[in-house]
Design a protein around this motif. Structure first.
Motif, short mmCIF file in Angstrom:
data_model
loop_
_atom_site.label_atom_id
_atom_site.label_comp_id
_atom_site.label_asym_id
_atom_site.label_seq_id
_atom_site.Cartn_x
_atom_site.Cartn_y
_atom_site.Cartn_z
N UNK A 215 0.76 -1.03 -0.06
CA UNK A 215 -0.05 -0.16 0.01
C UNK A 215 1.04 1.14 0.10
N UNK A 216 0.77 2.09 -0.94
CA UNK A 216 1.78 3.19 -1.24
C UNK A 216 1.57 4.04 0.05
N UNK A 217 0.41 4.02 0.66
CA UNK A 217 0.30 5.04 1.79
C UNK A 217 1.27 4.60 2.93
N UNK A 249 22.56 3.56 1.30
CA UNK A 249 21.68 2.67 2.32
C UNK A 249 20.24 3.16 1.68
N UNK A 250 19.80 4.20 0.79
CA UNK A 250 18.73 4.37 0.31
C UNK A 250 18.08 3.53 -0.60
N UNK A 251 16.89 3.57 -0.99
CA UNK A 251 16.37 2.77 -2.11
C UNK A 251 15.14 1.77 -1.93
N UNK A 252 14.90 1.54 -0.87
CA UNK A 252 13.88 0.60 -0.35
C UNK A 252 12.56 1.10 -0.81
N UNK A 253 11.82 0.40 -1.51
CA UNK A 253 10.50 0.92 -1.91
C UNK A 253 9.36 -0.08 -1.99
N UNK A 254 8.11 0.23 -1.38
CA UNK A 254 7.10 -0.56 -1.56
C UNK A 254 5.81 0.23 -2.27
N UNK A 255 6.17 0.70 -3.31
CA UNK A 255 5.17 1.32 -4.23
C UNK A 255 4.96 2.72 -3.56
N UNK A 257 6.99 6.21 -0.99
CA UNK A 257 8.19 6.94 -0.80
C UNK A 257 9.36 5.88 -0.47
N UNK A 258 10.54 6.24 -0.96
CA UNK A 258 11.56 5.50 -0.87
C UNK A 258 12.08 5.55 0.51
#
Length: 514
Positions: A215-217, A249-255, A257-258
């Motif tokens: 869920x992008x939220x 260390x950044x870059x994790x995303x679940x549809x 905000x990263x």
């Protein structure tokens, strides 16, 4: 802004707040979840803050207002009502059998039963759980909050032993089904874990969970956003390369905000050194073993396309590589496309830490000698800096010669270009270099391009019967692949590499500089 204590490894909300540690306010997520629904499930990789978020929910429902001073929840929560909370965690220790699982649940139930005057001895775990929920509701007049942390860990700890894993799964399934059965007595329920087991296998008795994993939220419900890093950890950034922090260390995303991995950042701020902190805390041998068994084509890890349903097809005895890599955090979401009800997801490495570390592990497993790989990696870096092509040929010849003969047995990919590209790619990726595989030009696709130290290396790979044929370098010349890179203004080197099916090693290594 003054420097505060770094909450490294602390999963207790009250300790973080009472000891004046840095804290990224996640209470707005908690408040919104309670306002909008009742049953939730969240999957996130290990060491991402799931346990801390669950403990935050516990303190909210128990009405400990003093802990939330200055946070979003302070003025957006009804502090006049307190709810009984049952928190179950499987995060500690390894459970080796269903008997161990029952013992763990028994110990956790006893704590709540003794406080409620219940005598659950002799009853099944399922009945005790139900009786406890009903009793707490009746005694307090308030419906019960159920929080389950690391709901899947008992299964994952034994995932390689299918028979035991299935027994443990059935035990957990029996426990979780009580949550639905006790609906009239439950105010709120939240389950977290690393993997997302199929609903049929583990949640068939709890099919009313709202899965907010994609869920992008709630993409930033765990982890730190760019804004969080700058706003909360400003005093720690002095003297550190901000771009390097982002790349590592950044870059994790679940549809949505990263986010950054919290564990990584906290240790970086403590040690002031860039290291693969999260990766080193426990890359499962099961993962690397599975990748080797399935002869994973490593360049594909840069970009894997999969339907959303595949990422949820995770169960004992049926574990797609894509689902395992995504759920454990080694790949993350690059983009999402919806086509007539079908959701297609493109996966990628989240950052430099994972890309380099995973390829180093894969190479170490492939060679069977981590020390040898480390020596080769240093040589590769130095040879690229020097532009020493003869040295590169000798290095890769030595590397292929070190691969155990048994790896080839039954390995069909070893007869084609894919195997050799995998070896080359992982070697370069393990150094964190700028690599582009199967990159398109108007004349075709380049097998591998590397941009490093003011030079461009374009590789073409061919498998030949036994003797070099010169086809690889000829294709690089004929297709004009160098044209795409001329705008960089760097020297461009065409490298045609040919491998013998018989010798299983390099027999041709031709270089043109243009």
């Amino acid at each position: 802004m003054k420097r505060k204590r770094l909450p490294i490894g602390i999963q207790t909300f009250s300790e973080i707040r009472e000891d004046d540690c840095y804290y990224v306010d996640k209470t707005q997520f908690a408040v919104e979840l309670v306002r909008q629904g009742k049953y939730y499930f969240l999957s996130r990789p290990r060491r991402f803050g799931k346990s801390l978020f669950l403990d935050t929910l516990k303190e909210l429902f128990e009405g400990n207002r003093a802990l939330f001073t200055g946070l979003y929840a302070e003025n957006n929560w009804d502090w006049s009502v307190r709810y009984p909370v049952i928190k179950i965690s499987f995060g500690g220790g390894v459970l080796g059998s269903r008997e161990d699982l029952i013992d763990s649940i028994d110990g956790q139930m006893l704590r709540y039963e003794s406080g409620s005057g219940l005598q659950g001895i002799g009853f099944s775990i399922r009945r005790r759980f139900m009786n406890l929920i009903i009793a707490l509701h009746e005694q307090t007049g308030k419906r019960v909050v159920v929080l389950v942390d690391e709901y899947d860990k008992p299964i994952l700890d034994r995932i390689e032993d299918e028979a035991i894993a299935l027994e443990i799964r059935e035990g957990l399934k029996d426990l979780y089904s009580v949550i639905k059965e006790a609906d009239a007595h439950i105010k709120f329920a939240f389950l977290t874990g690393v993997s997302k087991f199929s609903k049929v296998s583990l949640f068939s008795g709890l099919n009313n969970l709202q899965d907010i994993t994609l869920d992008s939220r709630y993409s930033a419900i765990c982890g730190y956003t760019e804004h969080d890093v700058d706003r909360v950890f400003g005093p720690e950034l002095d003297g550190l390369d901000r771009e390097a922090i982002r790349a590592w260390y950044n870059g994790y995303n679940w549809t949505g905000e990263t986010v950054y991995n919290p564990f990584d950042l906290l240790l970086l701020f403590s040690t002031r050194q860039f290291r693969p902190y999260w990766f080193e805390t426990g890359t499962p041998t099961f993962l690397t073993k599975l990748l080797m068994e399935r002869k994973q084509f490593t360049p594909d890890l840069e970009r894997i396309v999969a339907p959303e349903t595949l990422l949820s097809t995770f169960d004992v005895g049926n574990i797609p590589v894509e689902a395992l890599l995504f759920q454990t955090g080694y790949l993350t979401i690059a983009s999402v496309r919806d086509i007539l009800g079908l959701t297609q997801i493109v996966l990628r490495y989240p950052n430099l830490e994972v890309r380099t570390s995973l390829n180093r592990v894969l190479l170490a497993v492939l060679t069977g000698d981590p020390i040898q790989y480390g020596m080769h990696a240093t040589k590769l870096y130095d040879l690229l800096l020097a532009g020493d092509f003869e040295g590169l040929r000798s290095l890769f010849h030595a590397f292929y010669a070190s691969i155990p003969h048994q790896w080839y047995t039954g390995n069909t990919i070893a007869q084609y270009e894919g195997f050799y590209v995998s070896v080359f790619y992982s070697y370069f990726a393990a150094l964190g270099l700028d690599i582009r595989t199967e990159e398109s030009t108007n004349r075709g696709r380049i097998d591998m391009a590397v941009v490093f130290a003011g030079r461009v290396y374009l590789f073409e790979f061919k498998v030949v019967e036994e003797t070099p044929e010169g086809k690889a370098i000829q294709q690089l010349r004929d297709k004009g692949y160098a044209e795409k890179y001329r705008a960089l203004g760097f020297p461009i080197h065409l490298v045609g590499v040919e491998f013998s099916k018989v010798d299983r090693n390099i027999v041709g290594f031709d270089v043109d500089s243009v």
